[in-house]
Design a protein around this motif. Structure first.
Motif, PDB file in Angstrom:
ATOM      1  N   ALA A   5       0.634  -1.371  -0.049  1.00 19.82           N
ATOM      2  CA  ALA A   5       0.521   0.158  -0.231  1.00 19.82           C
ATOM      3  C   ALA A   5       0.890   1.325   0.218  1.00 19.82           C
ATOM      4  N   ILE A   6       2.126   1.182   1.182  1.00 18.11           N
ATOM      5  CA  ILE A   6       2.791   2.184   0.778  1.00 18.11           C
ATOM      6  C   ILE A   6       3.474   2.543  -1.099  1.00 18.11           C
ATOM      7  N   HIS A   7       3.802   2.028  -0.904  1.00 23.97           N
ATOM      8  CA  HIS A   7       4.434   1.702  -2.228  1.00 23.97           C
ATOM      9  C   HIS A   7       3.666   1.724  -3.583  1.00 23.97           C
ATOM     10  N   SER A   8       2.514   1.364  -3.135  1.00 29.86           N
ATOM     11  CA  SER A   8       1.558   1.641  -4.254  1.00 29.86           C
ATOM     12  C   SER A   8       1.466   3.584  -4.303  1.00 29.86           C
ATOM     13  N   ASN A   9       1.303   4.149  -2.859  1.00 34.31           N
ATOM     14  CA  ASN A   9       0.288   5.742  -2.875  1.00 34.31           C
ATOM     15  C   ASN A   9       1.764   6.011  -3.014  1.00 34.31           C
ATOM     16  N   LEU A  10       2.745   5.793  -2.563  1.00 31.45           N
ATOM     17  CA  LEU A  10       4.665   6.781  -3.446  1.00 31.45           C
ATOM     18  C   LEU A  10       4.433   6.709  -4.499  1.00 31.45           C
ATOM     19  N   VAL A  11       4.323   5.849  -5.563  1.00 38.00           N
ATOM     20  CA  VAL A  11       4.445   5.509  -7.103  1.00 38.00           C
ATOM     21  C   VAL A  11       3.468   6.427  -7.367  1.00 38.00           C
ATOM     22  N   SER A  12       2.267   6.659  -7.269  1.00 37.23           N
ATOM     23  CA  SER A  12       1.187   7.058  -7.960  1.00 37.23           C
ATOM     24  C   SER A  12       1.723   8.069  -7.629  1.00 37.23           C
ATOM     25  N   VAL A  13       2.265   8.796  -6.589  1.00 40.54           N
ATOM     26  CA  VAL A  13       2.624  10.394  -5.355  1.00 40.54           C
ATOM     27  C   VAL A  13       3.215  11.137  -6.357  1.00 40.54           C
ATOM     28  N   ALA A  14       4.750  10.368  -6.512  1.00 37.65           N
ATOM     29  CA  ALA A  14       5.211  10.716  -7.025  1.00 37.65           C
ATOM     30  C   ALA A  14       5.516  10.428  -9.349  1.00 37.65           C
ATOM     31  N   LYS A  15       4.492   9.847  -9.717  1.00 36.77           N
ATOM     32  CA  LYS A  15       4.304   9.924 -10.412  1.00 36.77           C
ATOM     33  C   LYS A  15       3.446  11.626 -10.735  1.00 36.77           C
ATOM     34  N   ALA A  16       2.538  11.904 -10.221  1.00 41.31           N
ATOM     35  CA  ALA A  16       1.889  13.136 -10.162  1.00 41.31           C
ATOM     36  C   ALA A  16       2.631  14.216 -10.272  1.00 41.31           C
TER      37      ALA A  16
END
Length: 70
Positions: A5-16
């Motif tokens: 969950a943390i990985h997924s959230n951080l990746v989504s935020v980084a892309k944005a």
């Protein structure tokens, strides 16, 4: 599950953040250090995404990951 969950959230935020031209590492680090959500753009819901998981939990997982993979 917490790691994923943390990985997924951080990746989504980084892309944005990247899409907006920000340095994702600097912006996320600034947020984690200060707990100021203004470091994270609201683009693609990034600010809401990063706030879904407690900041202390994110920091704990990052430190664990760093120490286990050194």
């Amino acid at each position: 599950m917490r790691k994923e969950a943390i990985h997924s959230n951080l990746v989504s935020v980084a892309k944005a953040l990247d899409e907006r031209g920000y340095n994702a590492v600097h912006q996320i680090a600034g947020y984690l250090i200060s707990n100021d959500p203004a470091y994270i753009s609201s683009h693609r819901g990034a600010r809401s995404i990063i706030q879904q998981i407690d900041r202390d939990v994110i920091i704990e997982e990052l430190v664990k990951f760093y120490l286990e993979n050194k």
